[in-house]
Motif scaffolding. Structure first.
Motif, PDB file in Angstrom:
ATOM      1  N   UNK A   1       0.851  -1.174   0.000  1.00 37.41           N
ATOM      2  CA  UNK A   1       0.000   0.000   0.000  1.00 37.41           C
ATOM      3  C   UNK A   1       0.896   1.236   0.000  1.00 37.41           C
ATOM      4  N   UNK A   2       0.759   2.069  -1.053  1.00 43.31           N
ATOM      5  CA  UNK A   2       1.631   3.241  -1.215  1.00 43.31           C
ATOM      6  C   UNK A   2       3.098   2.793  -1.104  1.00 43.31           C
ATOM      7  N   UNK A   3       3.551   1.916  -2.022  1.00 44.11           N
ATOM      8  CA  UNK A   3       4.886   1.296  -1.921  1.00 44.11           C
ATOM      9  C   UNK A   3       6.026   2.305  -2.084  1.00 44.11           C
ATOM     10  N   UNK A   4       7.091   2.088  -1.268  1.00 44.02           N
ATOM     11  CA  UNK A   4       8.346   2.855  -1.387  1.00 44.02           C
ATOM     12  C   UNK A   4       9.500   1.862  -1.445  1.00 44.02           C
ATOM     13  N   UNK A   5      10.599   2.290  -2.094  1.00 40.21           N
ATOM     14  CA  UNK A   5      11.782   1.423  -2.256  1.00 40.21           C
ATOM     15  C   UNK A   5      12.967   2.066  -1.539  1.00 40.21           C
TER      16      UNK A   5
END
Length: 506
Positions: A22-26
């Motif tokens: 959910x609302x992915x960040x790397x």
């Protein structure tokens, strides 16, 4: 691109919450997490100046930047939408309460779309396909999903109709309780009863059509009656307005009574109309039930429900009703005119006594040509049947003719209304074979020419210009005192009433 790679949901799960990203960040090591999950992980852990990746345990000396993964976010959105769509489709196909379920579904049971009379089972969209593809199953009889008609005694399919006991039976019943009875295949009995039921449906449709025509006529009668009431109000207003101001209150009283009676009559008409509309609605519902039964593919369902829906054709269940107002407004207008003439006579005598120099030089007539037109009595001459037809006995109908119903007519085409064989009226309008007649008992009565006969004037008696007399302007009059209006020397009208004009001589 997203559709091509949407496969295993696990590879798109957050390793912290184990749910879809959910609302992915790397983070710099290449692993992706939900924004809220990685923030919460690093905020609640004693980092001691270092931040570790929850998966590879790679350490960072300072909190690394969280870069939003736009492509992965788009993939997540597509995946969620597809998951919701599949869940929605599955929910819509599941068998609900009262619906026929597929006999071959395991786990979630889907709604059946077809039933096989040979297999005695029902199938959903998926499990019915073998009956379309397998040669042996193609010969089976498929019908719309229905409850299998099974004999409760022999557990066999019901496929025979016993005319003796009027029930559906199986083949084993023919050798048991129904041995020697009059039996036929259900298809044959269905065909015969369907013919009868079709006749019943036709009668119901005819009844609906007749009721709708009756409703339309009732609406026209109500509208005509309302128009008559409004015309009565208009005439009463016109008559009472011509009188002195001291009778103005009486005029308003009469108008209020007419409106009150109109309301009572219209209320009655509205109730009758509502009743008739209700009857039509019930008949249409019955027609719908008949149509549904006639369209069913299931012979047994048809036969089991035949008696309940064919017990009555519906044609005689509803008695006819017609709009019958409590009173006619013709009498109101007639009484108003008579009152006016009596008052005018009284006023004339009183004015003669009060104003000695005022006299009344002549009477005037109100004539319908049609349309109210006023003229001086001395300017008018009577018109007889001989003037128009050459002979009183000649059947020549004109507007203004005095007519009555022929003695040989027992029932006029459009009904008697308030008139009788003794009624004499004046033709107001002729349209083809139909005519409109004003009778003292009923104005604007509709009849046909073949039912009428002329009422000849008796030439042995002097013709008086009374209400109902046919008149025209004398040929010697070049211009009437009140002007021609739309009237010509060839116009023939009917006297509506008389009034008096005062002429001051001084």
């Amino acid at each position: 691109m997203a559709e091509a790679i949407l496969g295993d949901h696990d590879q798109y799960s957050c390793s912290i919450c184990l749910d879809l990203l959910n609302d992915p960040v790397t983070i710099p090591c290449g692993h992706s997490y939900c924004t809220s999950c990685i923030n919460e992980c690093w905020n609640t852990t004693d980092n001691k100046g270092t931040y570790k990746c929850p998966q590879c345990r790679h350490a960072f000396n300072s909190k690394p930047p969280l870069n939003r993964n736009t492509i992965l976010a788009e993939i997540m959105e597509q995946l969620r939408l597809r998951t919701k769509l599949h869940e929605s489709e599955a929910a819509q196909s599941l068998a609900g309460p009262g619906e026929i379920a597929c006999d071959f579904c395991a786990g979630e049971v889907f709604k059946a779309v077809k039933s096989c009379l040979e297999c005695r089972a029902s199938y959903c969209e998926t499990h019915v396909h073998p009956h379309y593809n397998v040669p042996a199953l193609k010969k089976h009889k498929l019908v719309k999903a229905t409850v299998m008609p099974i004999c409760s005694k022999h557990d066999k399919l019901l496929e025979v109709y016993c005319r003796t006991d009027e029930v559906c039976v199986c083949m084993h019943c023919l050798m048991d309780d129904h041995k020697g009875h009059d039996t036929v295949p259900s298809t044959i009995e269905r065909g015969e009863k369907q013919t009868k039921l079709t006749d019943t449906q036709t009668k119901v449709k005819q009844t609906i059509h007749a009721k709708e025509k009756e409703l339309q006529k009732m609406k026209m009668d109500i509208t005509s009656h309302s128009d008559s009431a409004k015309e009565a109000v208009k005439n009463s207003t016109r008559v009472f307005t011509e009188l002195a101001k001291f009778i103005e209150k009486r005029s308003n009283d009469v108008i209020e009574k007419i409106k009150a009676q109109e309301k009572a009559d219209l209320d009655q008409g509205a109730k009758l109309q509502e009743k008739l509309e209700g009857e039509i609605t019930e008949l249409k519902k019955r027609e719908g039930v008949l149509e549904t039964l006639l369209q069913t593919d299931d012979n047994i369902h048809f036969l089991q429900n035949y008696e309940s829906v064919s017990s009555s054709s519906g044609s005689n269940g509803f008695p006819s009703c017609s709009f019958k107002p409590c009173c006619s407004y013709t009498d109101v207008s007639k009484l108003a005119c008579e009152l006016k003439e009596r008052l005018v006579t009284v006023f004339k005598q009183e004015i003669n006594e009060t104003f000695k120099k005022d006299i009344y030089s002549d009477e005037s007539l109100v004539v319908d040509f049609p349309g109210s037109w006023k003229g001086i009595l001395s300017e008018m001459e009577p018109v007889t049947d001989d003037d128009e037809c050459g002979s009183p006995a000649h059947n020549c109908f004109k507007v203004g003719n005095r007519v009555s119903i022929r003695p040989s007519v027992k029932e006029p085409k459009h009904g008697w209304g308030s008139i009788t064989h003794n009624s004499i009226g004046v033709i107001k309008k002729i349209q083809g074979e139909s005519l409109i007649v004003d009778f003292p008992e009923q104005i604007e009565w509709t009849g046909v020419l073949s039912e009428m006969e002329l009422v000849s004037s008796d030439v042995s008696e002097p013709l008086s210009l009374s209400p109902g007399s046919r008149v025209r302007v004398k040929p010697t009059i070049s211009t009437p005192a009140q002007g021609w209006g739309s009237v010509t020397k060839h116009s023939i009208g009917v006297v509506v009433g008389k009034c008096y004009w005062p002429v001051r001589l001084c």
